[in-house]
Design a protein around this motif. Structure first.
Motif, PDB file in Angstrom:
ATOM      1  N   ASP A 196       0.845  -1.193   0.000  1.00  0.00           N
ATOM      2  CA  ASP A 196       0.000   0.000   0.000  1.00  0.00           C
ATOM      3  C   ASP A 196       0.877   1.237   0.000  1.00  0.00           C
ATOM      4  O   ASP A 196       2.054   1.162   0.368  1.00  0.00           O
ATOM      5  CB  ASP A 196      -0.876  -0.005   1.262  1.00  0.00           C
ATOM      6  N   SER A 197       0.320   2.378  -0.385  1.00  0.00           N
ATOM      7  CA  SER A 197       1.074   3.627  -0.288  1.00  0.00           C
ATOM      8  C   SER A 197       0.092   4.777  -0.135  1.00  0.00           C
ATOM      9  O   SER A 197      -1.038   4.692  -0.595  1.00  0.00           O
ATOM     10  CB  SER A 197       1.924   3.838  -1.545  1.00  0.00           C
ATOM     11  N   VAL A 198       0.531   5.837   0.536  1.00  0.00           N
ATOM     12  CA  VAL A 198      -0.318   7.023   0.688  1.00  0.00           C
ATOM     13  C   VAL A 198       0.503   8.261   0.358  1.00  0.00           C
ATOM     14  O   VAL A 198       1.732   8.243   0.425  1.00  0.00           O
ATOM     15  CB  VAL A 198      -0.879   7.170   2.134  1.00  0.00           C
ATOM     16  N   PHE A 199      -0.199   9.337   0.019  1.00  0.00           N
ATOM     17  CA  PHE A 199       0.497  10.580  -0.304  1.00  0.00           C
ATOM     18  C   PHE A 199       0.328  11.546   0.855  1.00  0.00           C
ATOM     19  O   PHE A 199      -0.775  11.758   1.344  1.00  0.00           O
ATOM     20  CB  PHE A 199      -0.088  11.191  -1.578  1.00  0.00           C
ATOM     21  N   ASN A 200       1.447  12.095   1.322  1.00  0.00           N
ATOM     22  CA  ASN A 200       1.401  13.088   2.385  1.00  0.00           C
ATOM     23  C   ASN A 200       2.003  14.372   1.807  1.00  0.00           C
ATOM     24  O   ASN A 200       3.116  14.361   1.292  1.00  0.00           O
ATOM     25  CB  ASN A 200       2.223  12.585   3.577  1.00  0.00           C
ATOM     26  N   SER A 201       1.252  15.482   1.903  1.00  0.00           N
ATOM     27  CA  SER A 201       1.704  16.687   1.188  1.00  0.00           C
ATOM     28  C   SER A 201       2.990  17.275   1.785  1.00  0.00           C
ATOM     29  O   SER A 201       3.659  18.061   1.142  1.00  0.00           O
ATOM     30  CB  SER A 201       0.601  17.731   1.170  1.00  0.00           C
ATOM     31  N   PHE A 202       3.352  16.882   3.026  1.00  0.00           N
ATOM     32  CA  PHE A 202       4.584  17.410   3.617  1.00  0.00           C
ATOM     33  C   PHE A 202       5.761  16.459   3.434  1.00  0.00           C
ATOM     34  O   PHE A 202       6.898  16.880   3.280  1.00  0.00           O
ATOM     35  CB  PHE A 202       4.383  17.674   5.110  1.00  0.00           C
ATOM     36  N   ILE A 205       5.728  10.566  -0.528  1.00  0.00           N
ATOM     37  CA  ILE A 205       4.975   9.324  -0.572  1.00  0.00           C
ATOM     38  C   ILE A 205       5.444   8.362   0.511  1.00  0.00           C
ATOM     39  O   ILE A 205       6.636   8.115   0.664  1.00  0.00           O
ATOM     40  CB  ILE A 205       5.113   8.699  -1.972  1.00  0.00           C
ATOM     41  N   ILE A 206       4.485   7.833   1.271  1.00  0.00           N
ATOM     42  CA  ILE A 206       4.797   6.870   2.332  1.00  0.00           C
ATOM     43  C   ILE A 206       4.366   5.497   1.833  1.00  0.00           C
ATOM     44  O   ILE A 206       3.204   5.318   1.470  1.00  0.00           O
ATOM     45  CB  ILE A 206       4.030   7.222   3.622  1.00  0.00           C
ATOM     46  N   ALA A 207       5.302   4.563   1.769  1.00  0.00           N
ATOM     47  CA  ALA A 207       4.969   3.217   1.299  1.00  0.00           C
ATOM     48  C   ALA A 207       4.861   2.275   2.492  1.00  0.00           C
ATOM     49  O   ALA A 207       5.674   2.330   3.417  1.00  0.00           O
ATOM     50  CB  ALA A 207       6.036   2.718   0.338  1.00  0.00           C
ATOM     51  N   LYS A 315      -2.368  11.346  -7.623  1.00  0.00           N
ATOM     52  CA  LYS A 315      -2.300  11.243  -6.161  1.00  0.00           C
ATOM     53  C   LYS A 315      -3.323  10.241  -5.653  1.00  0.00           C
ATOM     54  O   LYS A 315      -3.080   9.504  -4.706  1.00  0.00           O
ATOM     55  CB  LYS A 315      -2.549  12.608  -5.524  1.00  0.00           C
ATOM     56  N   LEU A 316      -4.482  10.225  -6.315  1.00  0.00           N
ATOM     57  CA  LEU A 316      -5.538   9.301  -5.910  1.00  0.00           C
ATOM     58  C   LEU A 316      -5.132   7.864  -6.222  1.00  0.00           C
ATOM     59  O   LEU A 316      -5.444   6.937  -5.492  1.00  0.00           O
ATOM     60  CB  LEU A 316      -6.817   9.667  -6.662  1.00  0.00           C
ATOM     61  N   GLN A 317      -4.381   7.693  -7.313  1.00  0.00           N
ATOM     62  CA  GLN A 317      -3.960   6.350  -7.731  1.00  0.00           C
ATOM     63  C   GLN A 317      -2.998   5.733  -6.706  1.00  0.00           C
ATOM     64  O   GLN A 317      -2.959   4.520  -6.531  1.00  0.00           O
ATOM     65  CB  GLN A 317      -3.283   6.449  -9.096  1.00  0.00           C
ATOM     66  N   LEU A 318      -2.234   6.584  -6.021  1.00  0.00           N
ATOM     67  CA  LEU A 318      -1.331   6.104  -4.965  1.00  0.00           C
ATOM     68  C   LEU A 318      -2.115   5.442  -3.862  1.00  0.00           C
ATOM     69  O   LEU A 318      -1.728   4.444  -3.292  1.00  0.00           O
ATOM     70  CB  LEU A 318      -0.666   7.311  -4.305  1.00  0.00           C
ATOM     71  N   ASN A 319      -3.248   6.091  -3.551  1.00  0.00           N
ATOM     72  CA  ASN A 319      -4.060   5.645  -2.439  1.00  0.00           C
ATOM     73  C   ASN A 319      -4.963   4.503  -2.855  1.00  0.00           C
ATOM     74  O   ASN A 319      -5.424   3.733  -2.044  1.00  0.00           O
ATOM     75  CB  ASN A 319      -4.900   6.841  -2.002  1.00  0.00           C
ATOM     76  N   ASP A 320      -5.232   4.418  -4.167  1.00  0.00           N
ATOM     77  CA  ASP A 320      -6.131   3.390  -4.668  1.00  0.00           C
ATOM     78  C   ASP A 320      -5.526   2.826  -5.946  1.00  0.00           C
ATOM     79  O   ASP A 320      -5.764   3.325  -7.028  1.00  0.00           O
ATOM     80  CB  ASP A 320      -7.500   4.026  -4.941  1.00  0.00           C
ATOM     81  N   ALA A 321      -4.716   1.780  -5.802  1.00  0.00           N
ATOM     82  CA  ALA A 321      -3.942   1.278  -6.943  1.00  0.00           C
ATOM     83  C   ALA A 321      -4.812   0.639  -8.014  1.00  0.00           C
ATOM     84  O   ALA A 321      -4.347   0.334  -9.101  1.00  0.00           O
ATOM     85  CB  ALA A 321      -2.919   0.269  -6.454  1.00  0.00           C
ATOM     86  N   SER A 322      -6.108   0.425  -7.715  1.00  0.00           N
ATOM     87  CA  SER A 322      -6.935  -0.249  -8.710  1.00  0.00           C
ATOM     88  C   SER A 322      -7.542   0.728  -9.719  1.00  0.00           C
ATOM     89  O   SER A 322      -8.268   0.324 -10.605  1.00  0.00           O
ATOM     90  CB  SER A 322      -8.041  -1.036  -8.009  1.00  0.00           C
ATOM     91  N   LEU A 323      -7.232   2.022  -9.584  1.00  0.00           N
ATOM     92  CA  LEU A 323      -7.724   3.000 -10.555  1.00  0.00           C
ATOM     93  C   LEU A 323      -6.754   3.043 -11.739  1.00  0.00           C
ATOM     94  O   LEU A 323      -5.562   3.218 -11.557  1.00  0.00           O
ATOM     95  CB  LEU A 323      -7.801   4.376  -9.877  1.00  0.00           C
TER      96      LEU A 323
END
Length: 596
Positions: A196-202, A205-207, A315-323
């Motif tokens: 999984d991975s998420v985007f943090n604006s500061f 990318i956090i994996a 950015k959304l794709q990072l949070n939702d890899a199925s897009l």
């Protein structure tokens, strides 16, 4: 390592996964009473509003059993069929799964398909009978269903209740004693799988990853296997309620890494992390690749926002890899993206998240599926994701459309109406099994395109919410499909075109025309709305012009004076109709989906 347990929670929608996860967090003291709220792991507003889990969430708990300290890594997963990709990723990172079944509803379609996913990955399954406190609970019946399905002993099924906290201690003990500890070699080269991975604006990318072999240390130079890029592990740690930094994350553990990655496309979910100085030989075999089922165009309302929309989608794709998305343009809507979704709910959620998290207002076109088209000349195969790309019908030999195997579990009394619905949607019944005297499993083969529109909603309404539905693709089959075009003021609107079965074309065309007549505002000139197959018009509605009373100023006098004014108005309307263009409101695109 022998004291680590990695497990996930799988169940059908609304069987109480998130509530039970809350109790586990409370029982192990991972979350304080002050921070406690319902669905503690669901951090999106959307998840809390709808009461569904959209995203898998990982969290680490500490638990003491018989004087031994254990580390439990829990991953809570979604239950809706559209998010089964999230489930497959969570399962790949675990050794065990809690299978939760609602004692008042019994086993449903998604329970079975998630269970098969877990069994394929050799997970240890702990069956749990949830919601035992409900007056409608049927513990004996449902326990028998579970025993039939998994083949375990009756005493292995744990009765529990997420609401009252019944059975939580037994569940924790079962996790420690029944789920195996991770296997792996700490002295081997580093090998960790990103799930999984998420985007943090500061922080960039956090994996999130699971270490399979070796040890990941802070400050180490690491390499991502698929992209081949190297980074420095600036911060690593484990996932408690907040990110908790550590100096090293060892084999079998689940953790996060912040390495200053800025670009969304550099982190691929399913990729392997290894060290630069001592790399591992092979990448980890991840989970299955995502197969988008439904395609729709997403366009910015204002064409100038195109680049901004692209950034938001990445950015959304990072949070939702199925897009999945790729750029496309449309004559009616300008530049936008062709997106692949796992289903209609997934599409709705993506649209809503774009609006909420990125303030992007978008227009979505009619969703459709991908077809295979074979040409007459050389029998070459073309894949068509958008009806407007369909080649000239005279050059086509035949068209194939994707079929699915649909599995519906329902109460016996609704079988008739569900069969009618499936046959109306061109489904073919394959099998009918009575799971108990009151629950039936129906299996159909049907075209995916028929499910895209309103199948799920209608299934729920004919079965009063009792039927559960799951599907899997079975390949392509030849069908008699034709392209239905919608013309407004004699101009084709490519965003409303659809590939439909010949038998449905006339009724669908008529319905769309009627619907558009209600939704498109009246103009100064008359607008014909037509549904056409090739050059043949199959349905027509007309939006009457708004007209001004130009004869109001003539009182008395000769009729020719009035006629002269009316003729002049008529000529003006005719000229206006030649140059006038019709704006189609967003509701009209969406209303085409909900025709019934």
């Amino acid at each position: 390592m022998k004291n680590i347990r990695n497990f996930c929670i799988i169940a059908h929608i609304d069987h109480g996964k998130s509530t039970l996860a809350d109790r586990l967090l409370q029982q192990t003291g991972t979350i304080s009473e002050r921070e406690m709220k319902d669905q503690a792991l669901d951090d999106m507003d959307l998840e809390r509003e709808r009461g569904i889990t959209i995203k898998s969430h990982a969290i680490q708990m500490n638990y003491n059993s018989n004087g031994q300290d254990y580390v439990l890594n829990l991953i809570d997963t979604p239950g809706h069929v559209d998010f089964s990709y999230e489930v497959s990723r969570s399962i790949a990172a675990c050794e065990g799964a809690l299978l939760i079944v609602d004692a008042s509803q019994g086993i449903e379609a998604q329970t079975i398909s998630n269970l098969y996913l877990a069994i394929e990955n050799d997970l240890e399954i702990i069956p749990i009978l949830n919601k035992m406190d409900l007056p409608g609970a049927m513990p004996e019946e449902v326990t028998d269903q579970i025993v039939d399905l998994i083949g375990c002993d009756i005493e292995n099924v744990i009765p529990a209740s997420g609401k009252t906290g019944l059975g939580v201690d037994e569940i924790l003990e079962a996790i420690v004693h029944r789920i195996p500890s991770p296997k792996g070699d700490e002295s081997a080269p580093l090998q960790a799988m990103i799930f999984d991975s998420v985007f943090n604006s500061f922080r960039g990318i956090i994996a999130y990853y699971r270490v399979l072999n070796g040890v990941l240390r802070k400050g180490q130079q690491v390499k991502f296997f698929n992209t081949g890029k190297t980074y420095s592990a600036d911060e690593i740690g484990v996932l408690k309620m907040d990110l908790t930094p550590k100096t090293e994350v060892k084999t079998g553990d689940v953790g996060y890494i912040i390495s200053g990655v800025k670009k969304a496309n550099e982190v691929k979910v399913g990729d392997t992390i290894t060290s630069v100085s001592n790399p591992c030989d092979s990448a980890v075999k991840g989970f299955e690749d995502v197969k988008p089922m439904v395609f729709a165009g997403i366009y910015p309302v204002d064409t100038e926002d195109y680049e901004e929309l692209r950034t938001s989608m990445e950015k959304l794709q990072l949070n939702d890899a199925s897009l999945v998305f790729e750029p496309e343009s449309s004559a009616a809507l300008g530049f936008g993206f062709r997106c692949g979704f796992l289903g209609m709910l997934h599409m709705e959620i993506i649209q809503e998240r774009l609006e909420r998290e990125f303030n992007m207002v978008v227009i979505t076109t009619v969703p459709n599926v991908s077809y295979k088209v074979y040409m007459k000349k050389d029998l070459s195969e073309i894949i068509v994701n958008n009806p407007s790309e369909l080649p000239d019908p005279s050059k086509l030999d035949w068209i194939e459309e994707p079929y699915i195997n649909a599995q519906v579990i329902t109460k016996a009394e609704y079988v008739g109406s569900i069969m009618n619905l499936c046959i109306e949607k061109r489904g073919e019944i394959k099998n009918q099994i009575y799971l108990t005297q009151d629950r039936v499993e129906l299996t159909f083969d049907m075209p995916l395109s028929e499910i895209v529109f309103d199948f799920y909603d209608r299934l729920k309404s004919v079965s009063r919410g009792y039927a559960s539905f799951d599907y899997s693709p079975i390949g392509y089959q030849k069908s008699d499909l034709i392209k239905l075009d919608i013309l407004l003021n004699s101009e084709q609107v490519d965003a409303l075109s659809a590939l439909v079965h010949r038998s449905n074309a006339f009724t669908l065309g008529k319905k769309i025309c009627l619907k558009l007549k209600e939704l498109i505002p009246r103009q100064q000139f008359e607008i014909p709305i037509q549904a056409a197959i090739g050059a043949k018009i199959v349905a027509r509605e007309t939006i009457k012009a708004l007209r001004k009373d130009v004869t109001a100023k003539c009182y008395g006098g000769d009729i020719t004076r009035k006629r002269k004014l009316l003729e002049k108005q008529k000529a003006g309307k005719k000229r206006m109709r030649q140059v006038g263009s019709v704006e189609v409101p967003q509701e009209a695109f969406l209303a085409v989906l909900k025709l019934d």
